[in-house]
Each structure stands twice: as C-alpha cells, then as structure tokens.
Design an enzyme around this catalytic site. Structure first.
Site, PDB file in Angstrom:
ATOM      1  N   ASP A 116      -8.859  -1.578  -7.656  1.00 48.88           N
ATOM      2  CA  ASP A 116      -8.156  -1.844  -6.231  1.00 48.88           C
ATOM      3  C   ASP A 116      -7.682  -3.309  -6.133  1.00 48.88           C
ATOM      4  O   ASP A 116      -6.611  -3.554  -5.596  1.00 48.88           O
ATOM      5  CB  ASP A 116      -8.991  -1.447  -4.921  1.00 48.88           C
ATOM      6  CG  ASP A 116      -8.197  -1.197  -3.853  1.00 48.88           C
ATOM      7  OD1 ASP A 116      -6.802  -1.158  -4.155  1.00 48.88           O
ATOM      8  OD2 ASP A 116      -8.731  -1.339  -2.696  1.00 48.88           O
ATOM      9  N   HIS A 139       0.811  -1.190   0.084  1.00 54.21           N
ATOM     10  CA  HIS A 139       0.010  -0.094   0.013  1.00 54.21           C
ATOM     11  C   HIS A 139       0.812   1.327   0.034  1.00 54.21           C
ATOM     12  O   HIS A 139       1.015   1.868   0.840  1.00 54.21           O
ATOM     13  CB  HIS A 139      -0.923  -0.125   1.185  1.00 54.21           C
ATOM     14  CG  HIS A 139      -2.118  -1.012   0.958  1.00 54.21           C
ATOM     15  ND1 HIS A 139      -2.093  -2.067   1.917  1.00 54.21           N
ATOM     16  CD2 HIS A 139      -3.123  -0.985   0.388  1.00 54.21           C
ATOM     17  CE1 HIS A 139      -3.024  -2.871   1.473  1.00 54.21           C
ATOM     18  NE2 HIS A 139      -3.728  -2.269   0.667  1.00 54.21           N
ATOM     19  N   ASN A 140       1.356   1.482  -1.309  1.00 51.90           N
ATOM     20  CA  ASN A 140       2.441   2.596  -1.288  1.00 51.90           C
ATOM     21  C   ASN A 140       1.832   3.535  -2.393  1.00 51.90           C
ATOM     22  O   ASN A 140       0.998   3.155  -2.918  1.00 51.90           O
ATOM     23  CB  ASN A 140       3.772   2.163  -1.424  1.00 51.90           C
ATOM     24  CG  ASN A 140       3.859   1.139  -2.425  1.00 51.90           C
ATOM     25  OD1 ASN A 140       3.258   1.023  -3.422  1.00 51.90           O
ATOM     26  ND2 ASN A 140       4.574   0.083  -2.282  1.00 51.90           N
ATOM     27  N   LEU A 141       2.784   4.461  -2.792  1.00 54.93           N
ATOM     28  CA  LEU A 141       2.359   5.294  -3.929  1.00 54.93           C
ATOM     29  C   LEU A 141       2.331   4.356  -5.413  1.00 54.93           C
ATOM     30  O   LEU A 141       1.554   5.033  -6.403  1.00 54.93           O
ATOM     31  CB  LEU A 141       3.412   6.571  -3.974  1.00 54.93           C
ATOM     32  CG  LEU A 141       4.909   6.323  -4.522  1.00 54.93           C
ATOM     33  CD1 LEU A 141       5.240   6.497  -5.825  1.00 54.93           C
ATOM     34  CD2 LEU A 141       5.884   7.297  -3.650  1.00 54.93           C
ATOM     35  N   VAL A 142       3.081   3.593  -5.393  1.00 54.22           N
ATOM     36  CA  VAL A 142       3.011   2.585  -6.755  1.00 54.22           C
ATOM     37  C   VAL A 142       1.633   2.033  -6.919  1.00 54.22           C
ATOM     38  O   VAL A 142       1.054   2.196  -8.068  1.00 54.22           O
ATOM     39  CB  VAL A 142       4.028   1.818  -6.981  1.00 54.22           C
ATOM     40  CG1 VAL A 142       4.187   1.102  -8.023  1.00 54.22           C
ATOM     41  CG2 VAL A 142       5.487   2.308  -6.371  1.00 54.22           C
ATOM     42  N   HIS A 143       1.140   1.715  -5.771  1.00 51.22           N
ATOM     43  CA  HIS A 143      -0.241   1.158  -5.806  1.00 51.22           C
ATOM     44  C   HIS A 143      -1.384   2.167  -6.019  1.00 51.22           C
ATOM     45  O   HIS A 143      -2.210   1.800  -6.977  1.00 51.22           O
ATOM     46  CB  HIS A 143      -0.421   0.458  -4.168  1.00 51.22           C
ATOM     47  CG  HIS A 143      -2.125   0.078  -4.094  1.00 51.22           C
ATOM     48  ND1 HIS A 143      -2.693  -1.130  -4.675  1.00 51.22           N
ATOM     49  CD2 HIS A 143      -3.159   0.757  -3.467  1.00 51.22           C
ATOM     50  CE1 HIS A 143      -3.834  -1.477  -4.416  1.00 51.22           C
ATOM     51  NE2 HIS A 143      -3.927  -0.128  -3.733  1.00 51.22           N
ATOM     52  N   HIS A 197      -7.382   6.879  -2.173  1.00 48.39           N
ATOM     53  CA  HIS A 197      -7.910   5.905  -1.653  1.00 48.39           C
ATOM     54  C   HIS A 197      -7.136   5.034  -0.473  1.00 48.39           C
ATOM     55  O   HIS A 197      -7.912   4.404   0.160  1.00 48.39           O
ATOM     56  CB  HIS A 197      -8.366   4.901  -2.748  1.00 48.39           C
ATOM     57  CG  HIS A 197      -7.557   3.762  -3.272  1.00 48.39           C
ATOM     58  ND1 HIS A 197      -6.356   4.144  -3.991  1.00 48.39           N
ATOM     59  CD2 HIS A 197      -7.443   2.824  -2.851  1.00 48.39           C
ATOM     60  CE1 HIS A 197      -5.931   2.968  -4.252  1.00 48.39           C
ATOM     61  NE2 HIS A 197      -6.124   1.952  -3.709  1.00 48.39           N
ATOM     62  N   ASP A 198      -5.908   5.267  -0.492  1.00 45.99           N
ATOM     63  CA  ASP A 198      -5.111   4.564   0.517  1.00 45.99           C
ATOM     64  C   ASP A 198      -4.005   5.395   0.938  1.00 45.99           C
ATOM     65  O   ASP A 198      -3.155   5.142   1.533  1.00 45.99           O
ATOM     66  CB  ASP A 198      -4.364   3.092  -0.130  1.00 45.99           C
ATOM     67  CG  ASP A 198      -5.186   2.056  -0.045  1.00 45.99           C
ATOM     68  OD1 ASP A 198      -6.119   1.791   0.811  1.00 45.99           O
ATOM     69  OD2 ASP A 198      -5.045   1.035  -0.991  1.00 45.99           O
ATOM     70  N   GLN A 200      -3.680 -17.275  -3.592  1.00 47.37           N
ATOM     71  CA  GLN A 200      -4.097 -16.510  -4.829  1.00 47.37           C
ATOM     72  C   GLN A 200      -5.137 -17.410  -5.811  1.00 47.37           C
ATOM     73  O   GLN A 200      -6.148 -16.574  -6.366  1.00 47.37           O
ATOM     74  CB  GLN A 200      -2.877 -16.383  -5.554  1.00 47.37           C
ATOM     75  CG  GLN A 200      -2.104 -15.290  -5.039  1.00 47.37           C
ATOM     76  CD  GLN A 200      -2.671 -14.087  -4.795  1.00 47.37           C
ATOM     77  OE1 GLN A 200      -2.968 -13.424  -5.673  1.00 47.37           O
ATOM     78  NE2 GLN A 200      -2.685 -13.550  -3.459  1.00 47.37           N
TER      79      GLN A 200
END
Length: 636
Positions: A465, A316-320, A358-359, A516
């Site tokens: 998401d 949950h970072n800026l890439v996401h 959103h995150d 998964q």
C-alpha cells in the site's frame, strides 16, 4: 528477423473478442461466423472444403471466447446471442487440424491475385486460421504471419481501388461483381454506426450510394455488399489480434516489480483493476478450484471499479487498487513462496480480494478528516480505523447480493477463514497502526516460533500500500503528484469547514520533496526491511520443515491445496500405484539427494528507494532555492 517464431502464451485468460476497447460502452459488432459465398470451382491448393473447415474452427474459437469472457471488457455488455453461433455447433476443434492449417500458411505461391474474386474468401480463411492458432498456443513463424497479413492488406486495397474506380468512371458492374452485391450480408445488417471506424463507415456509405444508382434491381430486392462485409470482417479480426497481443505483452510483466499499471490502465480505457484481478485469479485457476462463477467474478470486479470511481479521487482510485494488488502478488511471488506451498488456494484468493477491496469507496480524505468533521462513517465506527472498517464492511455487504457473491460456494469454515484473513489484512492498512505493526513483527522475527500467517500477510499488504517510493522514478513521481493533489483537495475542504489544515494538505506551503524524503526514510524503507526479513524467516522455516523429506522434487499430498498451477507428476502417480499394491519402491539416488534452496529474498525495492531519495534531495534543494527567491521578491 526472418524465420523467428512468435509464441503467444495461453496463461492469460483475457479476450478481446466481440467488444471494443476504444469504447467499452459501445455495442459489439456482430459478425457472422459462417459465410454463404458462392464459390467458383477453381483448382488451386485451397479447396472449398478446407476453407470451410478452417473458417469453422476459427469461428468456433471466436464464439467460445465471446460467450465466456467478453463481459469483462464491457460492463454488462452481452455481445453474443444465438445468431452468432450459427453454423458452428458444439463440435470439438482439432488441434492437429489447426496445426495443418498453420503449415499451409507458408505456401503463398499458388494464391489467386489480390484483385480476384477468390482472394476475399482466401484472406478471410487465413485470418481465421491465424486466430485459431493464437488461441490454441500454436507457433506461427513471424515471416509467415507478416506475408499473410500483407496479402490480406493488398486484397483490401484492391477491393477499395476497384470500388472507387467504378464509382468515379461509372463503369457497368460486371456479372461477378453483381453476384458479390447480391449475396447475403448478414454481418452488415447489425453493425452499429458508432462501432465502425470512420474510414470504414465512409467506405460503406460511398459503396452503398453507388450500388443504388448503378444497379437495376427488382423493387423487392435489397442491395447487398458481401465484398464490404468481408473487408470489414478482415479488418476487425486484424485489429483484435493486434490489441490482444498488446494486452498480453503488457500483462506479461505482471510478475515484475517494475510493472507499469498506468500503461495497462490507459490501454484498457480505465479498467485496469478488472484486467489485473481477473488475470491473477485465472493464472492460478482460482475460479475453477474454488467453484466461483466467472460471470459473478466479473460482476464483482466491475462493481469494485465503480466503487473506487465514486468520489473521483486523484490517488485512492481503481488504479491504486490494481497497483497494490499486483505489488502484493509480486512480493510473494518474488520471495519464492508461491512455489513453496506456503499458501492454500483459499488464502491466495483472500490475499487478492483483500488487496482489491482495501480502499473500496474511499472518500479521498483521511480518517482524521472524518473524525474532525464528525462524518457519518466516523460515527458508525466510533473514530477507530474509520475508512478501513468501511472498506471491508462495504465489500462484504456487496458480496451478500447474489449478483456479486463470489463466496456462494464456500463452506462455513471456508467463509470464516476467508473473512478473518480479509478483515485482518485490510484493517492493517490503517496508517495509525504502522509503528505498532512493525514493532510486533520485529519481535516475532527474533523468536524461534513461526510467524502467524495472518500477521505476515497483513504486513505484506501494508507494505504494498505504501510501496510506490520503491518503484522506478516515473511511476513513483506520478503517484506522488496524485497523492499530493488529493491531500491539497482535502486541505481546501478543511478550510471551507473551518477546520485546521492537516499536515501536507496546504497547497501553498507544503514542501513536497521534503515530505517524500521523510516518508521514504522513516516509513517506507524501515517497513520493507522488516518485510524482507520476515519473508526470509518464513522461507527458512519451510526449508527446515522439508529437510526430512527424501526428495523435495516429489510433491507431497499437501500440494493438492496449493495455488501452484502445475499438475501432478508421473513420478508421484507411480509411487502412489506401488504403495497401493504394497510394493516398496526404491528411488534413484539423484532423487534422494537434498536439493539446496535459497532462503535469501531478492529486494528490488532497495535500489529504487535509494535512487528516489537522492532525487528528492536534489528536488528539495530546488524547493528551498525557489522559496528564498520568493521571500526576496516579497521584501519591500
């Protein structure tokens, strides 16, 4: 291929002028826009007047971009000041004149030799012409571009060899070289050591030592290095061209489902959110349409990246955030709704902002962790959508500050509608609402009434998401590894606090492949089936509403609020003119015939979901085999 033309589109508003991508925090190298080089009156086809004109045009383009957009590449960096614009002024750049300069690039027969004094200035002017043409979206033949860049490279090689030979042999400096050394080197006076490549810095040091030891000067004189300044300027310009082309090529795939956000993030040194966000908003001219300050938007995007980096989360970072933003846009774009006037500019902006925030300030732990650990944020939001409430609340609190207030020009109604959409979309990313959300949407799809737009957009963001299992394997597998690492870190925190270990958070016992398979089969695949059906229902309702219009090819007046970048057609202007004069205009039969439009939505994720699940089935068999071997080894 000789004769092939290269065209760089102007849709992208990202610029690499005045900043360093290799070190975003580094200060910019300030290069004077004009030169004071004394010219020899040699009679060749490049006159001094032409060179000055080309240099001024290109310098104006460079300085214009530096003033407006360079901060997006370097947080709070200001790489342009009054000294950067000397000699340029506010004159308009002639498109036709630049095209003429580009035409001159084809003639290399009468150029001076690469070791001649004039070659340095000619090289600089030709590079400036190329830069101006790229910014004005003017075609340049590949063969001409390669030949000119090769000529410039040979000039730089000749300068370097000449300087090295003089250093080694202690040859007296000729008058022409003495004149080079004595000219003003304003561009060099403000070069920061860290912003110059090692080989260029070494070259500069070597030349500086030679000039001090071999030239006799008056005590008041300062050694000058115009030849080195020209070489550095030319090298930097070529580097900027290459980087700008590379970035535009990467962002050119932003409309595609297989967009590789990891590649963009690597190229931009961990700043992909600001790049993707700015690119999409500029693509639809939203800052201009909604009166949003470019500087404020840049500040907001930079602060978003800072919030996403606060806890150093593996997933949950800026890439996401950038990935979800691009995927949300791609789902709408792929469905054809971007050209169906389904969204207003305000709604499109709300979608982009909701995906970006959103995150925001995600802690890298789940809602259940906050509830079980009785964290402050859980107490604030009473254990309900803890993180989702924090994300949207923190973002709106940030926008209350003038420096980040991208909503400052909104009316009360615009702010109210914008806030409602953003809140609705972000809160819908709470995974505990997943099954209820799908059940509600299935029910709405089966009814004849149109689906509420806020609910449609909320489902699109929710699907974006959780979309990575529907991407190519390399992208999906990278995201899976990052997510599992974040889960395992949470499990370690839970053990430290004496809390029960949450599902999939036990590093030693979690079966990644099995998890998964279940995630794809029971969560992701059903969600994308529903969102695909929902998009098709929306398309059908729009086509049905337009069936009464004589010509779908003629935009109606509602298009003025549409995010479409296209301008008003000449046909519409003629119709409006005749209506104002009370005339009845008869349309051609080709324009009164309904144009069939597809209501089938392409679903590129379906094939990838199938392939990735099959891949995980194979991985699961390997996991079980390894586990059985471990059990056998542990038996006495």
């Amino acid at each position: 291929m000789p004769g092939r033309k290269i065209r760089v589109t102007s849709c992208s508003s990202l610029h690499i002028i005045g900043t360093s991508l290799s070190n975003p925090a580094a200060k910019s190298m300030k290069v004077s826009a004009t030169t004071n080089t004394k010219r020899h009156h040699h009679h060749h086809h490049h006159s001094s007047k032409t060179n000055k004109t080309a240099a001024a045009r290109a310098a104006a383009m460079v300085n214009h971009d530096t003033e407006n957009l360079s901060p997006i590449f370097s947080s709070k960096s200001k790489s342009s000041d009054s000294t950067d614009n000397v000699g340029v002024g506010d004159s308009k750049i002639s498109h036709e004149a630049i095209e003429q300069d580009v035409t001159n690039l084809t003639n290399l027969n009468n150029l001076p030799s690469t070791n001649a004094f004039e070659a340095l200035q000619i090289s600089s002017d030709r590079l400036r012409t190329i830069i101006a043409a790229l910014h004005c979206n003017i075609l340049i033949r590949k063969a001409d571009l390669v030949r000119n860049l090769d000529y410039v490279a040979n000039v730089l090689d000749a300068v370097h060899e000449d300087e090295t030979r003089i250093k080694q042999q202690h040859i007296p400096v000729a008058p022409i070289r003495r004149r080079l050394m004595e000219e003003d080197d304003g561009a060099l006076s403000e070069i920061e050591p860290d912003s110059v490549p090692n080989e260029v810095r070494d070259w500069l040091t070597m030349t500086f030592t030679r000039s001090m030891s071999t030239l006799k000067r008056r005590p008041s004189d300062k050694p000058k290095f115009k030849s080195v300044a020209q070489a550095i300027r030319a090298g930097i310009m070529v580097d900027r061209i290459v980087k700008k082309w590379t970035l535009r090529i990467k962002l050119k795939t932003i409309n595609e489902w297989t967009f590789d956000v990891f590649s963009v993030n690597e190229f931009t040194n961990g700043q992909c959110l600001r790049y993707v966000g700015f690119e999409l908003m500029q693509r639809y001219n939203l800052p201009n349409k909604l009166h949003i300050s470019i500087t404020t938007l840049q500040n907001f995007l930079e602060q978003m990246e800072s919030g996403y980096s606060r806890y150093r989360n593996p997933y949950h970072n800026l890439v996401h955030a950038a990935d979800v933003l691009q995927t949300t846009y791609q789902i709408i774009y792929n469905s054809g709704l971007m050209v169906e006037n389904w969204l207003t500019d305000l709604e499109l902006f709300a979608i982009f902002v909701a995906a970006i925030v959103h995150d925001f300030e995600h802690t890298g732990t789940s809602n259940n962790f906050h509830i079980q650990s009785r964290s402050d944020v859980a107490l604030i939001y009473n254990d309900r959508a803890v993180l989702e409430n924090h994300h949207v609340s923190a973002a709106f609190r940030l926008m209350r500050q003038d420096e980040y207030n991208i909503l400052s020009e909104f009316t009360s109604d615009e702010y109210k509608n914008f806030r409602h959409l953003v809140i609705e979309m972000v809160l819908a990313t709470d995974m505990s609402c997943h099954f209820a959300q799908l059940k509600t949407m299935r029910s709405l799809i089966s009814m004849q009434e149109n689906i509420e737009k806020a609910k449609s957009l909320a489902l699109i963001l929710h699907c974006a998401d959780i979309s990575h299992p529907g991407k190519p394997w390399d992208i999906h597998h990278t995201w899976t590894q990052s997510l599992m690492e974040e889960f395992f870190k949470q499990g370690e925190k839970e053990k430290e606090l004496g809390l029960p270990c949450s599902p999939l958070c036990d590093r030693d016992n979690t079966l990644v492949a099995e998890s998964q398979i279940g995630f794809i089969q029971y969560i992701v695949e059903p969600s994308f089936i529903v969102v695909g059906d929902m998009l098709e229902k929306v398309l059908k309702s729009l086509v049905a509403a337009d069936s009464e219009v004589l010509s779908p090819s003629i935009p109606n007046r509602s298009m003025t609020s549409s995010p479409s970048p296209s301008a008003v057609s000449s046909t519409e202007l003629n119709l409006q003119h005749d209506e104002q004069n009370g005339l009845e205009r008869r349309l051609p039969s080709s324009m009164t015939t309904p144009i069939p439009r597809s209501t089938i939505v392409r679903r590129p994720w379906a094939e990838y979901l199938k392939l990735n699940r099959e891949r995980w089935v194979q991985e699961a068999e390997e996991e079980r085999r390894r586990k059985q071997l471990n059990v056998i080894e542990e038996e006495p």
